[in-house]
Design an enzyme around this catalytic site. Structure first.
Site, short mmCIF file in Angstrom:
data_model
loop_
_atom_site.label_atom_id
_atom_site.label_comp_id
_atom_site.label_asym_id
_atom_site.label_seq_id
_atom_site.Cartn_x
_atom_site.Cartn_y
_atom_site.Cartn_z
N ALA A 65 0.86 -1.18 0.00
CA ALA A 65 0.00 0.00 0.00
C ALA A 65 0.90 1.23 0.00
O ALA A 65 1.98 1.22 0.59
CB ALA A 65 -0.92 0.01 1.21
N SER A 66 0.46 2.28 -0.68
CA SER A 66 1.31 3.47 -0.81
C SER A 66 1.36 4.28 0.48
O SER A 66 2.31 5.01 0.72
CB SER A 66 0.81 4.36 -1.96
OG SER A 66 0.89 3.66 -3.18
N THR A 67 0.32 4.17 1.31
CA THR A 67 0.27 4.96 2.54
C THR A 67 -0.19 4.08 3.69
O THR A 67 -0.78 3.02 3.51
CB THR A 67 -0.70 6.15 2.42
OG1 THR A 67 -2.05 5.64 2.32
CG2 THR A 67 -0.40 6.99 1.19
#
Length: 206
Positions: free
Chosen positions: A9-11
């Site tokens: 996940a990017s964040t």
């Protein structure tokens, strides 16, 4: 043969639990068991992904790298994608992606038979195509974001993201104290790009 699931996940705010459930259901339908799950919050446009490379280092020839979508593995530029592919090839790891149906047979195909070799060749071509599409999507979104920021600045509406001064001061103290980047990321939730920026600031202020 072990199945190793990779979730990216990017964040920190993005929830990978749904993707994990989808991967587990896919494996169960084929009578497979996921031996280990590797989760990290890093950009797919960066090769600085310790969990992905820990997964690869744990792999034996013939193991499966299971992902939900190809863009979970790569939004890399061409050079970095080639480096990652070379690492995967050398370790003889099979990539199976839920959004790449032709890869599904790789989950059960015997490694040394003709069908497996043909599937491997076909999947390599499709993976290249999907990785290129994922990279283009990433670049398009970045370009639109930059255009939006430019327009907001011109109209006096852009203020930027406020700096978390307290957290950043604590991170710089950790860096000065010699703590590893991985331990700082785990303790603070900051991205590695933030650590790189703060480390550069420390050098400039020294």
């Amino acid at each position: 043969m072990f199945v190793r699931a990779y979730l990216r996940a990017s964040t920190k705010e993005q929830d990978a639990s749904r993707a994990k459930a989808d991967l587990e259901a896919f494996a169960k339908e084929r009578g497979l068991r996921i031996a280990a799950t590797y989760l990290e919050n890093e950009s797919g446009a960066s090769l600085a992904r310790p969990e992905l490379f820990r997964l690869l280092s744990d792999c034996q020839p013939g193991d499966i790298l299971l992902i939900e979508q190809v863009d979970r593995l790569s939004r890399l530029n061409t050079a970095d994608w080639e480096r990652l592919k070379d690492e995967i090839r050398q370790r003889r790891v099979r990539i199976v992606a839920l959004d790449l149906p032709t890869s599904h047979d790789m989950a059960t195909a015997k490694e040394d038979d003709f069908t497996s070799r043909m599937l491997d060749a076909l999947n390599g071509m499709l993976l290249d195509m999907l990785a290129a599409i994922a990279r283009k999507d990433y670049e398009d979104r970045r370009r639109r974001q930059a255009q939006g920021i430019t327009k907001a600045k011109e109209e006096g509406r852009y203020k930027g993201r406020p700096e978390d001064e307290g957290r950043n001061a604590a991170i710089m103290q950790m860096l000065k104290g010699g703590q590893s980047w991985n331990s700082i990321v785990a303790a603070t939730g900051a991205s590695r790009s933030t650590l790189a920026r703060l480390a550069k600031r420390m050098m400039e202020e020294a």
